[in-house]
Design an enzyme around this catalytic site. Sequence first.
Site, PDB file in Angstrom:
ATOM      1  N   LYS A  26       0.849  -1.199   0.000  1.00 52.76           N
ATOM      2  CA  LYS A  26       0.000   0.000   0.000  1.00 52.76           C
ATOM      3  C   LYS A  26       0.880   1.243   0.000  1.00 52.76           C
ATOM      4  O   LYS A  26       1.991   1.206   0.513  1.00 52.76           O
ATOM      5  CB  LYS A  26      -0.865   0.010   1.267  1.00 52.76           C
ATOM      6  CG  LYS A  26      -2.046  -0.939   1.219  1.00 52.76           C
ATOM      7  CD  LYS A  26      -2.950  -0.735   2.408  1.00 52.76           C
ATOM      8  CE  LYS A  26      -4.126  -1.687   2.366  1.00 52.76           C
ATOM      9  NZ  LYS A  26      -5.021  -1.466   1.222  1.00 52.76           N
TER      10      LYS A  26
ATOM     11  N   ARG B 215     -10.666 -11.266   1.263  1.00 50.53           N
ATOM     12  CA  ARG B 215     -11.560 -12.282   0.675  1.00 50.53           C
ATOM     13  C   ARG B 215     -10.949 -13.679   0.767  1.00 50.53           C
ATOM     14  O   ARG B 215     -11.673 -14.668   0.799  1.00 50.53           O
ATOM     15  CB  ARG B 215     -11.927 -11.875  -0.764  1.00 50.53           C
ATOM     16  CG  ARG B 215     -10.813 -11.829  -1.755  1.00 50.53           C
ATOM     17  CD  ARG B 215     -11.152 -10.966  -2.977  1.00 50.53           C
ATOM     18  NE  ARG B 215     -11.034  -9.531  -2.662  1.00 50.53           N
ATOM     19  CZ  ARG B 215     -11.316  -8.557  -3.513  1.00 50.53           C
ATOM     20  NH1 ARG B 215     -11.761  -8.821  -4.725  1.00 50.53           N
ATOM     21  NH2 ARG B 215     -11.176  -7.293  -3.150  1.00 50.53           N
TER      22      ARG B 215
HETATM   23  N1  BES Z   1      -8.308  -3.520   3.783  1.00 56.16           N
HETATM   24  C1  BES Z   1      -8.449  -3.102   2.449  1.00 56.16           C
HETATM   25  C2  BES Z   1      -9.746  -2.334   2.194  1.00 56.16           C
HETATM   26  C3  BES Z   1      -9.917  -1.026   2.906  1.00 56.16           C
HETATM   27  C4  BES Z   1      -9.579   0.153   2.270  1.00 56.16           C
HETATM   28  C5  BES Z   1     -10.455  -0.971   4.176  1.00 56.16           C
HETATM   29  C6  BES Z   1      -9.757   1.356   2.913  1.00 56.16           C
HETATM   30  C7  BES Z   1     -10.630   0.235   4.831  1.00 56.16           C
HETATM   31  C8  BES Z   1     -10.291   1.395   4.194  1.00 56.16           C
HETATM   32  C9  BES Z   1      -8.426  -4.310   1.516  1.00 56.16           C
HETATM   33  O1  BES Z   1      -7.700  -5.397   1.948  1.00 56.16           O
HETATM   34  C10 BES Z   1      -7.811  -3.839   0.230  1.00 56.16           C
HETATM   35  O2  BES Z   1      -6.716  -3.406   0.267  1.00 56.16           O
HETATM   36  N2  BES Z   1      -8.563  -3.933  -0.843  1.00 56.16           N
HETATM   37  C11 BES Z   1      -8.123  -3.503  -2.117  1.00 56.16           C
HETATM   38  C12 BES Z   1      -8.562  -4.528  -3.142  1.00 56.16           C
HETATM   39  C13 BES Z   1      -7.937  -4.366  -4.481  1.00 56.16           C
HETATM   40  C14 BES Z   1      -6.451  -4.604  -4.414  1.00 56.16           C
HETATM   41  C15 BES Z   1      -8.577  -5.356  -5.419  1.00 56.16           C
HETATM   42  C16 BES Z   1      -8.756  -2.143  -2.412  1.00 56.16           C
HETATM   43  O3  BES Z   1      -9.879  -1.921  -1.984  1.00 56.16           O
HETATM   44  O4  BES Z   1      -8.101  -1.324  -3.011  1.00 56.16           O
HETATM   45 ZN    ZN Z   2      -5.638  -5.294   1.477  1.00 55.47          ZN
END
Ligand code: BES
Ligand code: ZN
Length: 496
Positions: free
Chosen positions: A276, A350
């Site tokens: 991230k 997921r």
């Molecule tokens: N934990 C994150 C989602 C999230 C984002 C929660 C902001 C709370 C606040 C999740 O694991 C994630 O990173 N999802 C990605 C998925 C993508 C890589 C397909 C996302 O939402 O960008």
């Molecule tokens: Zn994530």
Amino acid sequence: MLKVSAASVDVKNLSKCVVLFATKGATLAPESAKFDKAHGGLVSKALKKSRFQGDAESTFSFATPSLDKVDSVVVVGLGEADKLGTYTWRRACIVASQEVNKQFAAEATLVAENIKGDKTKELEVAKAIAEGFHMGVYKFDRFKTGQKPHQQVSLKKLTIQAKAESDLKAELPLVEAQTEGVNLARDLVNLPPNIANPDYMVEVSKELAKDGVKVTVLGEKQMEKLGMNCLLAVGRASHQESRLIVMKYTGNKKSKDYKAIVGKGVMFDSGGYNLKPSQGMAMMKGDMGGAAAVMGAMKALAKRKSKVNVIGVCGCVMNMIDGNGFLPSDILTSYSGKTVEIGNTDAEGRLVLADAMSYIIDKEKPTEIIDIATLTGACMVALGGSYAGLFSNSEKMAEGLKEAGDTVGERLWRLPIDDAYAAKPLLADLNNDGSRFGGASTAAVFLKNFVGDTPWAHLDIAGVGIGEKIPGTSPVDGASGFGAKIFVNYLEKDAS
Ligand code: BES
Ligand code: ZN
Ligand code: ZN
């Protein structure tokens, strides 16, 4: 913890910090107006000199040194009388509690008002008031050393005067028990990841044994034997062992049926090799908000001695980086036997839920399963901080959960789970990737593959779990505990 008690309606007995209510146009509610009259129009005179208009969630306060029993008055705006409901009452009282603290008051008193145009039953109003105050006084300050008393939450006791005094007396311990669950969820989200790791969640779950919850914990070796390779892959780069926590609460011994609630417990989500960006990464300590809500709900249900049978499951892992970490393009065989190619290591939630859900369905055959997760940024983009995403393969569950959300003030908005949103795999059965567009549905479609015919609902709480715009939270104490109350309300609906 705040002590809330019930008393009969008598404005002469309002004392200490008196909380009054006003609707649009700074019109005092009936009992609040009686209090004003009994004190020679003290409040209305002060209101006239101010610009306070009774708008929802606005307040007007003043000290009353000339009165004996009353120290200060806090007038809380409710907005338009005919738009009132438990949601507005609860939010007004969250704001009210914070205003009472600004008055440094230890005790507050108020009347659960019957306002013309408000269709809410008086007992419901009183309950929403109690809930609002409980929510509003929460503060996460355990790491602030040397706090002076005046820097801490001052409000310790609230008395609610209500016509339905005896009914309210019976309800208040239930509201308190629910709050204990919600506050546990909030604490878990607020705690930093160097403390709240998977083993910490295990410790917390074991505390629930006192309240009659049976806990079993799977470690990495057991999960390997079971073939939970998706969940394990996510936690593989961490020095903290991944854990699957299964909590069983049997409140209705006459039935063998259980419903299951399953939470994403990514104790920290760095993104893994699909790292991230650094901005906002710290927020990912809250990526276990789903597991926290499950834990909080189990505590609340047990403390309320609810007559329901529930299995709570928390999939707890840390999504980190090291030489052993899982990689984009890896292909994993899930517990269900379906193969998953990794499109993105940051779409880890997921994977955890897939194994946790198919395992518990296989082992316990729940009659319904609900998962809850801070799953996608896309859901946060779609709904912001006011609604969580709701997905379901069952109309009945979707309706029931929406209704529960409305009742407790944690609102849900249904979104589609259509195969058109599915990520396309190249070499395996499924791909865990998503997209910026419709990504909340892509995640939900992925999860659908792991629940078979079991009636299932999925709550995406990414936008509402943590943050400053979440109802009931302040910027510093950002966690909402979103979901715990929904579970309590929804599951208790079919209490025998
Ligand atoms: N934990 C994150 C989602 C999230 C984002 C929660 C902001 C709370 C606040 C999740 O694991 C994630 O990173 N999802 C990605 C998925 C993508 C890589 C397909 C996302 O939402 O960008
Ligand atoms: Zn994530
Ligand atoms: Zn995540």
